[in-house]
Design an enzyme around this catalytic site. Structure first.
Site, PDB file in Angstrom:
ATOM      1  CB  SER A 172      -0.447   0.271   1.355  1.00  0.00           C
ATOM      2  OG  SER A 172      -1.529   1.231   0.527  1.00  0.00           O
ATOM      3  CG  ASP A 227      -6.418  -3.397  -3.704  1.00  0.00           C
ATOM      4  OD1 ASP A 227      -7.247  -3.242  -2.438  1.00  0.00           O
ATOM      5  OD2 ASP A 227      -5.328  -3.211  -3.271  1.00  0.00           O
ATOM      6  CG  HIS A 279      -4.506  -3.290   0.293  1.00  0.00           C
ATOM      7  ND1 HIS A 279      -4.445  -2.296  -0.835  1.00  0.00           N
ATOM      8  CD2 HIS A 279      -4.008  -2.289   0.894  1.00  0.00           C
ATOM      9  CE1 HIS A 279      -3.654  -1.737  -0.671  1.00  0.00           C
ATOM     10  NE2 HIS A 279      -3.143  -1.362   0.612  1.00  0.00           N
TER      11      HIS A 279
END
Length: 462
Positions: free
Chosen positions: A160, A381, A438
């Site tokens: 991320s 995601d 994610h």
């Protein structure tokens, strides 16, 4: 004759003498160590090293340098206990931990995150380059304690926002290596569902959700309109405003989809309504970013949350509670260090840097260094969607652009099951990961183990 217990004790003693490892502290069942590095005036960064399990010589295994996102989410907490460390949040052994085969160095980054802290909020990092410099200093401090690891292959992983930090860290670290300022065997940098090009991700949300059926045409239009407004102010260099409008896009998205997990669109999530765009506008920029920070850290498959980080009495069974009330005393950390207490200000301080892309840094690493770049993305995601990743990857200008575009995309299979795809050329690779969002190493450990084995050239669990 020596008993098995005595032989094992002598084995542990030998390891401890050779590597200064510890088996006390938090009971993970594997050799470990941890500490703080004063990276600059008033700024202290915390690291926690988990050495590979059942390995006689740990310098024979690569180092995974793990960076969590947010910014403000803890690597030693979230990355460790909820994604790929030796124990899960319930303190049960995780059978697919990366520590089974690799040394994993979790670092709370930037300063003010997790157990990392600053003496005054004025010392918080304000941009990505400062973050990269701090990471070089924590690595330097680690090498001072473990000089034998300077020659060990180093693989920097960033998830991320951690990916945004990781690529600049790799670029700046390579510069210092070339200038003879630090000895390190940097091999590659890995961008996992990474916030590399924020606007490409924000613009991808409306079509992605429309195609999946989470919104209708009207919802698509509302989300897309706010995303386009975000793009316009970003192009004008109004970076803080771009962050606020990104947050507004999230609010509208929540309102139109009714309930969706930003980190994995197939996760179960209770309908909880949300605040309207009108109410959000009335909150103002500061509170808007506070709410946006909660969105970034509050969507979890598990019922854990960092949203209570500033509360004096954490909710039981949360990561925050365990890190403060179990891990902190077990590691005998200083009393003034309170896990996550500065995480909100970390996000707010980086508001002017949050929406800036780092694609140009990826290009520099590919074109100017010998460091390889690996991108991986979970197909489910939302926050850093695969369509957004493909957009910036295909738009890069680098030496292998044409060859990569024409390279074969190969399937990844484990035990006869299709787990994803990979395309490679030169020092660049992209992995598409099936059935994952994610937090890909948690969602699909099989696919990520294949990636780990192929890219580090060391065994993995699958």
């Amino acid at each position: 004759m020596f008993s098995i217990k005595l032989l094992f004790a002598l084995y542990l003693l030998q390891l401890s003498i050779a590597y200064d490892v510890r088996y006390d502290g938090f009971p993970t069942g594997n050799p470990q160590n941890w500490g703080f590095v004063n990276v600059r005036e008033g700024a202290y960064m915390f690291w926690w090293m988990h050495f590979a399990k059942n390995v006689t010589l740990h310098t024979d295994r690569p180092i995974i340098f793990w960076l969590q996102g947010g910014p403000g989410s803890s690597s030693t907490g979230y990355g460790n206990f909820e994604i790929l460390g030796p124990l899960d949040l319930a303190q049960q052994e995780r059978n697919f931990t990366w520590v089974n085969t690799h040394n994993v160095l979790f670092v709370d980054n930037p300063v003010g995150t997790g157990f990392s802290y600053v003496d005054d909020l004025k010392y918080l990092s304000t941009d990505n380059k400062q973050i990269a410099k701090d990471l070089i200093e924590v690595l330097r401090g680690f090498y001072e304690l473990y000089p034998d690891f300077k020659t060990v292959p180093l693989h920097i992983f960033g998830e991320s926002y951690g990916g945004k930090m990781a690529i600049e860290f790799a670029y700046e670290l390579n510069k210092e290596i070339q200038e003879g300022k630090i000895d390190s065997n940097l091999i590659g940098v890995y961008l996992g569902d990474a916030w590399t090009s924020p606007i490409d991700y924000t613009l991808s949300w409306a079509p992605y959700l429309l195609n999946l059926g989470f919104v209708d045409e009207d919802g698509y239009q509302k989300i897309n309109n706010m995303a386009r407004r975000t793009e316009r102010v970003l192009q004008q260099g109004q970076y803080v405003l771009a962050t606020d409008l990104w947050y507004m896009t999230e609010v509208i998205l929540e309102e139109e989809a009714r309930a969706i997990d930003f980190y994995n669109v197939q996760y179960d999530i209770a309908y909880r309504g949300g605040i309207s765009a009108k109410t959000a506008k009335q909150l103002g920029s500061a509170k808007a970013r506070d709410y946006a920070y909660e969105l970034m850290v509050n969507y979890r498959r598990l019922s854990t949350s960092l949203a209570d980080e500033d509360e004096e009495t954490p909710v039981p069974l949360t990561l925050n509670n365990m890190m403060r009330n179990v891990v902190h005393p077990a590691l005998k950390l200083p009393e003034h260090v309170i896990f996550g207490s500065q995480s909100g200000p970390v996000f707010d301080t980086l508001a002017g840097d949050f929406m800036k892309p780092v694609v140009h840094i990826v290009e520099k690493v590919l074109n100017e260094t010998n460091v390889k770049v690996v991108v991986y993305n979970g197909q489910l995601d939302l926050i850093c969607s695969t369509p957004g990743t493909i957009k910036w990857v295909n738009g890069m200008n680098w030496y292998g652009k044409k060859q990569y575009a024409s390279a074969t995309r190969n399937a990844i299979s484990v035990n006869g099951l299709l787990e994803g795809y990979v395309r490679k050329y030169g020092r660049f690779a992209m992995y598409w990961l099936n059935r994952s969002g994610h937090m890909a190493p948690f969602d699909n450990p099989r696919a990520c183990s294949v990636m780990l084995r192929e890219e580090t050239n060391f065994p993995s669990d699958y």
